[in-house]
Design a protein around this motif. Structure first.
Motif, PDB file in Angstrom:
ATOM      1  N   LEU A 116       0.820  -1.213   0.000  1.00 32.97           N
ATOM      2  CA  LEU A 116       0.000   0.000   0.000  1.00 32.97           C
ATOM      3  C   LEU A 116       0.854   1.263   0.000  1.00 32.97           C
ATOM      4  O   LEU A 116       0.525   2.250  -0.672  1.00 32.97           O
ATOM      5  N   THR A 117       1.943   1.247   0.730  1.00 32.09           N
ATOM      6  CA  THR A 117       2.835   2.408   0.769  1.00 32.09           C
ATOM      7  C   THR A 117       3.485   2.618  -0.591  1.00 32.09           C
ATOM      8  O   THR A 117       3.617   3.764  -1.059  1.00 32.09           O
ATOM      9  N   ALA A 118       3.890   1.536  -1.251  1.00 31.18           N
ATOM     10  CA  ALA A 118       4.471   1.647  -2.588  1.00 31.18           C
ATOM     11  C   ALA A 118       3.497   2.335  -3.533  1.00 31.18           C
ATOM     12  O   ALA A 118       3.868   3.266  -4.264  1.00 31.18           O
ATOM     13  N   VAL A 119       2.245   1.896  -3.527  1.00 34.07           N
ATOM     14  CA  VAL A 119       1.221   2.501  -4.395  1.00 34.07           C
ATOM     15  C   VAL A 119       0.974   3.954  -4.006  1.00 34.07           C
ATOM     16  O   VAL A 119       0.886   4.826  -4.867  1.00 34.07           O
ATOM     17  N   SER A 120       0.877   4.212  -2.723  1.00 32.06           N
ATOM     18  CA  SER A 120       0.601   5.578  -2.258  1.00 32.06           C
ATOM     19  C   SER A 120       1.705   6.545  -2.678  1.00 32.06           C
ATOM     20  O   SER A 120       1.429   7.634  -3.205  1.00 32.06           O
ATOM     21  N   VAL A 121       2.944   6.167  -2.474  1.00 33.68           N
ATOM     22  CA  VAL A 121       4.057   7.047  -2.813  1.00 33.68           C
ATOM     23  C   VAL A 121       4.172   7.202  -4.331  1.00 33.68           C
ATOM     24  O   VAL A 121       4.432   8.304  -4.833  1.00 33.68           O
ATOM     25  N   ALA A 122       3.947   6.126  -5.077  1.00 33.49           N
ATOM     26  CA  ALA A 122       3.994   6.225  -6.547  1.00 33.49           C
ATOM     27  C   ALA A 122       2.889   7.147  -7.070  1.00 33.49           C
ATOM     28  O   ALA A 122       3.144   7.974  -7.954  1.00 33.49           O
ATOM     29  N   THR A 123       1.667   7.031  -6.537  1.00 30.02           N
ATOM     30  CA  THR A 123       0.588   7.912  -7.002  1.00 30.02           C
ATOM     31  C   THR A 123       0.854   9.363  -6.609  1.00 30.02           C
ATOM     32  O   THR A 123       0.584  10.279  -7.390  1.00 30.02           O
ATOM     33  N   LEU A 124       1.397   9.583  -5.420  1.00 30.80           N
ATOM     34  CA  LEU A 124       1.739  10.948  -5.009  1.00 30.80           C
ATOM     35  C   LEU A 124       2.833  11.527  -5.899  1.00 30.80           C
ATOM     36  O   LEU A 124       2.818  12.716  -6.230  1.00 30.80           O
ATOM     37  N   THR A 125       3.763  10.692  -6.321  1.00 32.13           N
ATOM     38  CA  THR A 125       4.825  11.151  -7.214  1.00 32.13           C
ATOM     39  C   THR A 125       4.255  11.505  -8.586  1.00 32.13           C
ATOM     40  O   THR A 125       4.645  12.524  -9.182  1.00 32.13           O
ATOM     41  N   LEU A 126       3.331  10.682  -9.085  1.00 29.36           N
ATOM     42  CA  LEU A 126       2.663  11.026 -10.347  1.00 29.36           C
ATOM     43  C   LEU A 126       1.986  12.386 -10.228  1.00 29.36           C
ATOM     44  O   LEU A 126       2.090  13.232 -11.114  1.00 29.36           O
ATOM     45  N   PHE A 127       1.282  12.580  -9.109  1.00 22.27           N
ATOM     46  CA  PHE A 127       0.614  13.865  -8.878  1.00 22.27           C
ATOM     47  C   PHE A 127       1.627  15.007  -8.878  1.00 22.27           C
ATOM     48  O   PHE A 127       1.441  16.022  -9.545  1.00 22.27           O
ATOM     49  N   ASP A 128       2.694  14.838  -8.122  1.00 21.29           N
ATOM     50  CA  ASP A 128       3.698  15.895  -8.010  1.00 21.29           C
ATOM     51  C   ASP A 128       4.298  16.245  -9.366  1.00 21.29           C
ATOM     52  O   ASP A 128       4.469  17.421  -9.689  1.00 21.29           O
ATOM     53  N   MET A 129       4.586  15.248 -10.165  1.00 21.07           N
ATOM     54  CA  MET A 129       5.240  15.501 -11.439  1.00 21.07           C
ATOM     55  C   MET A 129       4.301  16.097 -12.485  1.00 21.07           C
ATOM     56  O   MET A 129       4.751  16.734 -13.436  1.00 21.07           O
ATOM     57  N   CYS A 130       2.988  15.882 -12.314  1.00 19.97           N
ATOM     58  CA  CYS A 130       2.013  16.349 -13.313  1.00 19.97           C
ATOM     59  C   CYS A 130       1.168  17.533 -12.853  1.00 19.97           C
ATOM     60  O   CYS A 130       0.360  18.050 -13.620  1.00 19.97           O
ATOM     61  N   LYS A 131       1.340  17.983 -11.613  1.00 21.88           N
ATOM     62  CA  LYS A 131       0.446  19.006 -11.053  1.00 21.88           C
ATOM     63  C   LYS A 131       0.518  20.347 -11.775  1.00 21.88           C
ATOM     64  O   LYS A 131      -0.463  21.079 -11.794  1.00 21.88           O
ATOM     65  N   ALA A 132       1.639  20.673 -12.393  1.00 26.55           N
ATOM     66  CA  ALA A 132       1.717  21.937 -13.127  1.00 26.55           C
ATOM     67  C   ALA A 132       0.775  21.925 -14.325  1.00 26.55           C
ATOM     68  O   ALA A 132       0.215  22.956 -14.689  1.00 26.55           O
ATOM     69  N   GLN A 133       0.597  20.755 -14.910  1.00 24.39           N
ATOM     70  CA  GLN A 133      -0.283  20.630 -16.068  1.00 24.39           C
ATOM     71  C   GLN A 133      -1.737  20.393 -15.646  1.00 24.39           C
ATOM     72  O   GLN A 133      -2.655  20.775 -16.366  1.00 24.39           O
ATOM     73  N   ASP A 134      -1.922  19.741 -14.497  1.00 23.42           N
ATOM     74  CA  ASP A 134      -3.283  19.453 -14.035  1.00 23.42           C
ATOM     75  C   ASP A 134      -3.336  19.409 -12.510  1.00 23.42           C
ATOM     76  O   ASP A 134      -3.148  18.361 -11.904  1.00 23.42           O
ATOM     77  N   PRO A 135      -3.608  20.555 -11.876  1.00 23.68           N
ATOM     78  CA  PRO A 135      -3.690  20.572 -10.415  1.00 23.68           C
ATOM     79  C   PRO A 135      -4.964  19.918  -9.868  1.00 23.68           C
ATOM     80  O   PRO A 135      -5.099  19.762  -8.657  1.00 23.68           O
ATOM     81  N   LEU A 136      -5.878  19.523 -10.754  1.00 20.06           N
ATOM     82  CA  LEU A 136      -7.150  18.929 -10.326  1.00 20.06           C
ATOM     83  C   LEU A 136      -7.159  17.402 -10.420  1.00 20.06           C
ATOM     84  O   LEU A 136      -8.213  16.784 -10.356  1.00 20.06           O
ATOM     85  N   MET A 137      -6.000  16.793 -10.572  1.00 15.93           N
ATOM     86  CA  MET A 137      -5.935  15.329 -10.632  1.00 15.93           C
ATOM     87  C   MET A 137      -6.584  14.712  -9.396  1.00 15.93           C
ATOM     88  O   MET A 137      -6.671  15.352  -8.348  1.00 15.93           O
ATOM     89  N   GLU A 138      -6.984  13.451  -9.541  1.00 18.33           N
ATOM     90  CA  GLU A 138      -7.577  12.709  -8.436  1.00 18.33           C
ATOM     91  C   GLU A 138      -6.809  11.409  -8.230  1.00 18.33           C
ATOM     92  O   GLU A 138      -6.481  10.714  -9.190  1.00 18.33           O
ATOM     93  N   ILE A 139      -6.540  11.110  -6.972  1.00 19.84           N
ATOM     94  CA  ILE A 139      -5.970   9.819  -6.585  1.00 19.84           C
ATOM     95  C   ILE A 139      -7.089   9.055  -5.898  1.00 19.84           C
ATOM     96  O   ILE A 139      -7.743   9.583  -4.994  1.00 19.84           O
ATOM     97  N   HIS A 140      -7.305   7.820  -6.318  1.00 16.71           N
ATOM     98  CA  HIS A 140      -8.379   7.046  -5.691  1.00 16.71           C
ATOM     99  C   HIS A 140      -8.120   5.544  -5.802  1.00 16.71           C
ATOM    100  O   HIS A 140      -7.192   5.110  -6.481  1.00 16.71           O
ATOM    101  N   GLY A 141      -8.951   4.781  -5.123  1.00 13.06           N
ATOM    102  CA  GLY A 141      -8.957   3.328  -5.257  1.00 13.06           C
ATOM    103  C   GLY A 141      -7.738   2.631  -4.696  1.00 13.06           C
ATOM    104  O   GLY A 141      -7.412   1.518  -5.130  1.00 13.06           O
ATOM    105  N   ILE A 142      -7.051   3.226  -3.736  1.00 12.94           N
ATOM    106  CA  ILE A 142      -5.892   2.546  -3.150  1.00 12.94           C
ATOM    107  C   ILE A 142      -6.413   1.424  -2.261  1.00 12.94           C
ATOM    108  O   ILE A 142      -7.188   1.653  -1.337  1.00 12.94           O
ATOM    109  N   ARG A 143      -5.963   0.181  -2.591  1.00  9.92           N
ATOM    110  CA  ARG A 143      -6.456  -0.986  -1.859  1.00  9.92           C
ATOM    111  C   ARG A 143      -5.545  -2.183  -2.083  1.00  9.92           C
ATOM    112  O   ARG A 143      -4.802  -2.242  -3.058  1.00  9.92           O
ATOM    113  N   VAL A 144      -5.637  -3.130  -1.165  1.00 13.71           N
ATOM    114  CA  VAL A 144      -4.919  -4.397  -1.295  1.00 13.71           C
ATOM    115  C   VAL A 144      -5.708  -5.284  -2.248  1.00 13.71           C
ATOM    116  O   VAL A 144      -6.930  -5.407  -2.130  1.00 13.71           O
ATOM    117  N   LEU A 145      -5.006  -5.883  -3.193  1.00 16.84           N
ATOM    118  CA  LEU A 145      -5.642  -6.790  -4.158  1.00 16.84           C
ATOM    119  C   LEU A 145      -5.589  -8.247  -3.721  1.00 16.84           C
ATOM    120  O   LEU A 145      -6.437  -9.040  -4.103  1.00 16.84           O
TER     121      LEU A 145
END
Length: 157
Positions: free
Chosen positions: A115-144
């Motif tokens: 879960l931490t791997a997914v959380s940090v990876a999604t936050l990194t995606l957000f950080d790297m893309c926020k200049a182009q889209d500050p309204l991004m959404e992160i959702h659905g983090i769960r154990v499969l």
């Protein structure tokens, strides 16, 4: 029902796993980042101003799993033997699905690391893309799914 992370005085306590049997344990998790078409296109075409978004998010997710015990107070520090982070690009919904898998031979599960791997990876995606889209959404983090340990194996349907 006894609480496993509370001692007899009611204080937070890391569970003692000394007597548990070491087994091979694996956990998989996912999370999704939804973004604008322009941000999604920049990721796919590797035209993001900050560089290779997916490569950076992959490394960040792996590092996140390795640092889980530093971030989540009652997690045990684990000697992970495998951490993988992968991405599924979903053009029809402008989403990037992040998948992680963590594995070890040990006495406690690796769900929190996945879960931490997914959380940090999604936050990194957000950080790297926020200049182009500050309204991004992160959702659905769960154990499969998970395997190993006394609670047995399971997979999310």
């Amino acid at each position: 029902m006894a609480l496993t992370h509370i001692d007899s005085q009611g204080h937070a306590n890391m569970v003692d796993v000394t007597q548990k049997q070491a087994t091979t344990r694996l956990a998989r998790a996912e999370g999704v980042v939804r973004m604008s078409q322009s941000a999604f296109d920049a990721v796919i075409k590797q035209q993001n101003a900050k560089g290779d978004v997916l490569a950076t998010a992959r490394i960040a997710g792996i590092q996140g799993a390795k640092r889980c015990a530093d971030l989540i107070p009652l997690c045990h520090p684990l000697a992970l033997t495998k951490v993988s982070v992968s991405f599924e690009l979903l053009p029809e919904t402008r989403e990037i699905r992040v998948l992680s898998e963590c594995k070890l031979a040990g006495k406690t599960g690796v769900e929190m690391e996945a879960l931490t791997a997914v959380s940090v990876a999604t936050l990194t995606l957000f950080d790297m893309c926020k200049a182009q889209d500050p309204l991004m959404e992160i959702h659905g983090i769960r154990v499969l799914g998970k395997s190993g340990g006394k609670s047995g194996d399971w997979e999310r349907e």
